[in-house]
Design a protein around this motif. Structure first.
Motif, PDB file in Angstrom:
ATOM      1  N   PHE A 271      65.280  22.116  65.112  1.00 28.89           N
ATOM      2  CA  PHE A 271      65.063  20.997  64.461  1.00 28.89           C
ATOM      3  C   PHE A 271      63.498  20.619  64.281  1.00 28.89           C
ATOM      4  CE2 PHE A 271      69.729  21.115  64.660  1.00 28.89           C
ATOM      5  CZ  PHE A 271      69.852  21.101  63.448  1.00 28.89           C
ATOM      6  N   VAL A 272      62.622  21.383  64.837  1.00 29.30           N
ATOM      7  CA  VAL A 272      61.295  21.486  64.834  1.00 29.30           C
ATOM      8  C   VAL A 272      60.675  22.744  64.177  1.00 29.30           C
ATOM      9  CG1 VAL A 272      59.144  21.180  66.496  1.00 29.30           C
ATOM     10  CG2 VAL A 272      61.413  19.947  67.119  1.00 29.30           C
ATOM     11  N   GLY A 273      59.994  22.290  63.102  1.00 33.22           N
ATOM     12  CA  GLY A 273      59.209  23.468  62.603  1.00 33.22           C
ATOM     13  C   GLY A 273      58.804  22.996  61.285  1.00 33.22           C
ATOM     14  N   PRO A 274      58.169  24.152  60.289  1.00 36.90           N
ATOM     15  CA  PRO A 274      57.441  23.854  59.289  1.00 36.90           C
ATOM     16  C   PRO A 274      58.273  23.216  58.195  1.00 36.90           C
ATOM     17  CG  PRO A 274      57.758  26.220  59.485  1.00 36.90           C
ATOM     18  CD  PRO A 274      58.455  25.446  60.842  1.00 36.90           C
ATOM     19  N   TRP A 275      58.787  21.927  58.068  1.00 36.71           N
ATOM     20  CA  TRP A 275      59.822  21.546  57.266  1.00 36.71           C
ATOM     21  C   TRP A 275      59.018  21.265  55.898  1.00 36.71           C
ATOM     22  CZ3 TRP A 275      64.643  22.268  58.066  1.00 36.71           C
ATOM     23  CH2 TRP A 275      65.415  22.234  59.399  1.00 36.71           C
ATOM     24  N   LYS A 276      57.773  20.845  55.894  1.00 40.13           N
ATOM     25  CA  LYS A 276      57.273  20.810  54.516  1.00 40.13           C
ATOM     26  C   LYS A 276      57.300  22.346  53.833  1.00 40.13           C
ATOM     27  CE  LYS A 276      53.380  19.127  52.038  1.00 40.13           C
ATOM     28  NZ  LYS A 276      51.950  18.492  52.052  1.00 40.13           N
ATOM     29  N   LEU A 277      56.854  23.364  54.577  1.00 39.43           N
ATOM     30  CA  LEU A 277      56.948  24.483  53.780  1.00 39.43           C
ATOM     31  C   LEU A 277      58.320  25.137  53.312  1.00 39.43           C
ATOM     32  CD1 LEU A 277      55.603  27.398  53.024  1.00 39.43           C
ATOM     33  CD2 LEU A 277      56.176  28.141  55.551  1.00 39.43           C
ATOM     34  N   TYR A 278      59.376  24.771  54.273  1.00 44.33           N
ATOM     35  CA  TYR A 278      60.564  25.084  53.864  1.00 44.33           C
ATOM     36  C   TYR A 278      61.087  24.382  52.508  1.00 44.33           C
ATOM     37  CZ  TYR A 278      65.887  24.313  54.554  1.00 44.33           C
ATOM     38  OH  TYR A 278      67.212  24.127  54.481  1.00 44.33           O
ATOM     39  N   GLY A 279      60.705  23.082  52.393  1.00 46.17           N
ATOM     40  CA  GLY A 279      60.953  22.210  51.461  1.00 46.17           C
ATOM     41  C   GLY A 279      60.276  22.679  50.099  1.00 46.17           C
ATOM     42  N   GLU A 280      59.294  23.033  50.153  1.00 43.40           N
ATOM     43  CA  GLU A 280      58.299  23.884  49.120  1.00 43.40           C
ATOM     44  C   GLU A 280      58.701  25.194  48.611  1.00 43.40           C
ATOM     45  OE1 GLU A 280      54.393  23.970  50.676  1.00 43.40           O
ATOM     46  OE2 GLU A 280      53.774  21.750  50.416  1.00 43.40           O
ATOM     47  N   MET A 281      59.440  25.780  49.652  1.00 47.22           N
ATOM     48  CA  MET A 281      60.010  27.085  49.017  1.00 47.22           C
ATOM     49  C   MET A 281      61.308  26.940  48.500  1.00 47.22           C
ATOM     50  SD  MET A 281      58.986  29.192  52.619  1.00 47.22           S
ATOM     51  CE  MET A 281      59.841  30.669  52.025  1.00 47.22           C
ATOM     52  N   GLY A 282      62.220  25.874  49.067  1.00 38.52           N
ATOM     53  CA  GLY A 282      63.411  25.659  48.374  1.00 38.52           C
ATOM     54  C   GLY A 282      63.086  25.195  46.763  1.00 38.52           C
ATOM     55  N   LYS A 283      61.999  24.201  46.744  1.00 40.24           N
ATOM     56  CA  LYS A 283      61.776  23.650  45.547  1.00 40.24           C
ATOM     57  C   LYS A 283      61.251  24.550  44.553  1.00 40.24           C
ATOM     58  CE  LYS A 283      59.397  20.154  47.020  1.00 40.24           C
ATOM     59  NZ  LYS A 283      58.866  18.900  47.061  1.00 40.24           N
ATOM     60  N   ALA A 284      60.470  25.722  44.982  1.00 39.14           N
ATOM     61  CA  ALA A 284      60.025  26.591  44.101  1.00 39.14           C
ATOM     62  C   ALA A 284      61.131  27.372  43.577  1.00 39.14           C
ATOM     63  CB  ALA A 284      59.029  27.574  44.927  1.00 39.14           C
ATOM     64  N   LEU A 285      62.238  27.544  44.225  1.00 37.43           N
ATOM     65  CA  LEU A 285      63.398  28.227  43.682  1.00 37.43           C
ATOM     66  C   LEU A 285      64.334  27.468  42.863  1.00 37.43           C
ATOM     67  CD1 LEU A 285      64.154  30.011  46.972  1.00 37.43           C
ATOM     68  CD2 LEU A 285      63.195  31.086  45.079  1.00 37.43           C
ATOM     69  N   GLY A 286      63.925  26.213  42.630  1.00 39.14           N
ATOM     70  CA  GLY A 286      64.480  25.212  41.912  1.00 39.14           C
ATOM     71  C   GLY A 286      65.732  24.449  42.360  1.00 39.14           C
ATOM     72  N   LEU A 287      65.488  24.403  43.808  1.00 38.05           N
ATOM     73  CA  LEU A 287      66.426  23.544  44.696  1.00 38.05           C
ATOM     74  C   LEU A 287      65.873  22.326  44.975  1.00 38.05           C
ATOM     75  CD1 LEU A 287      67.387  26.312  47.089  1.00 38.05           C
ATOM     76  CD2 LEU A 287      68.663  25.484  45.102  1.00 38.05           C
ATOM     77  N   VAL A 288      66.908  21.268  45.216  1.00 40.69           N
ATOM     78  CA  VAL A 288      66.314  19.850  45.569  1.00 40.69           C
ATOM     79  C   VAL A 288      66.188  20.027  46.892  1.00 40.69           C
ATOM     80  CG1 VAL A 288      67.076  17.584  45.515  1.00 40.69           C
ATOM     81  CG2 VAL A 288      67.380  18.930  43.687  1.00 40.69           C
ATOM     82  N   TRP A 289      65.304  19.073  47.573  1.00 40.87           N
ATOM     83  CA  TRP A 289      64.887  19.346  49.104  1.00 40.87           C
ATOM     84  C   TRP A 289      65.292  17.915  49.670  1.00 40.87           C
ATOM     85  CZ3 TRP A 289      60.201  18.080  51.876  1.00 40.87           C
ATOM     86  CH2 TRP A 289      60.298  18.186  53.368  1.00 40.87           C
ATOM     87  N   GLY A 290      66.142  17.760  50.791  1.00 43.45           N
ATOM     88  CA  GLY A 290      66.359  16.487  51.501  1.00 43.45           C
ATOM     89  C   GLY A 290      65.281  15.745  52.099  1.00 43.45           C
ATOM     90  N   GLY A 291      64.277  16.543  52.282  1.00 46.87           N
ATOM     91  CA  GLY A 291      63.011  15.844  52.690  1.00 46.87           C
ATOM     92  C   GLY A 291      62.543  14.925  51.713  1.00 46.87           C
TER      93      GLY A 291
END
Length: 95
Positions: free
Chosen positions: A61-81
């Motif tokens: 649970f330590v990692g590049p969460w901002k990148l993860y969220g940006e990638m999900g949002k780029a796919l049209g998903l909602v990010w819990g962050g």
């Protein structure tokens, strides 16, 4: 990364909702599973529309969460962050 949570039953959601309210631990959700359903619970199509993931390794649970969220949002998903109340960085859901 790996999936840590996918589809949840109403009973599983109720257990999470109780956490920090009537059972020990921090509050982790505002969805009780009945009145307010989680996107993890099966929708009318029979599928859950949310997933929680973690990074593979000694500190999942330590990692590049901002990148993860940006990638999900780029796919049209909602990010819990981006949630306003309970920040849930491992969470992605379909709109």
């Amino acid at each position: 990364m790996r999936v840590t949570q996918a589809v949840r039953t109403a009973e599983q959601q109720a257990v999470l909702f109780a956490q920090g309210r009537t059972t020990p631990g921090p509050i982790v959700t505002n969805c009780d599973g009945v009145v307010k359903k989680s996107r993890h619970q099966p929708a009318a199509d029979g599928y859950g529309h949310a997933v929680d993931c973690a990074f593979i390794g000694p500190t999942p649970f330590v990692g590049p969460w901002k990148l993860y969220g940006e990638m999900g949002k780029a796919l049209g998903l909602v990010w819990g962050g981006d949630f306003n109340t309970i920040i849930d960085k491992p969470h992605l859901e379909m709109v």
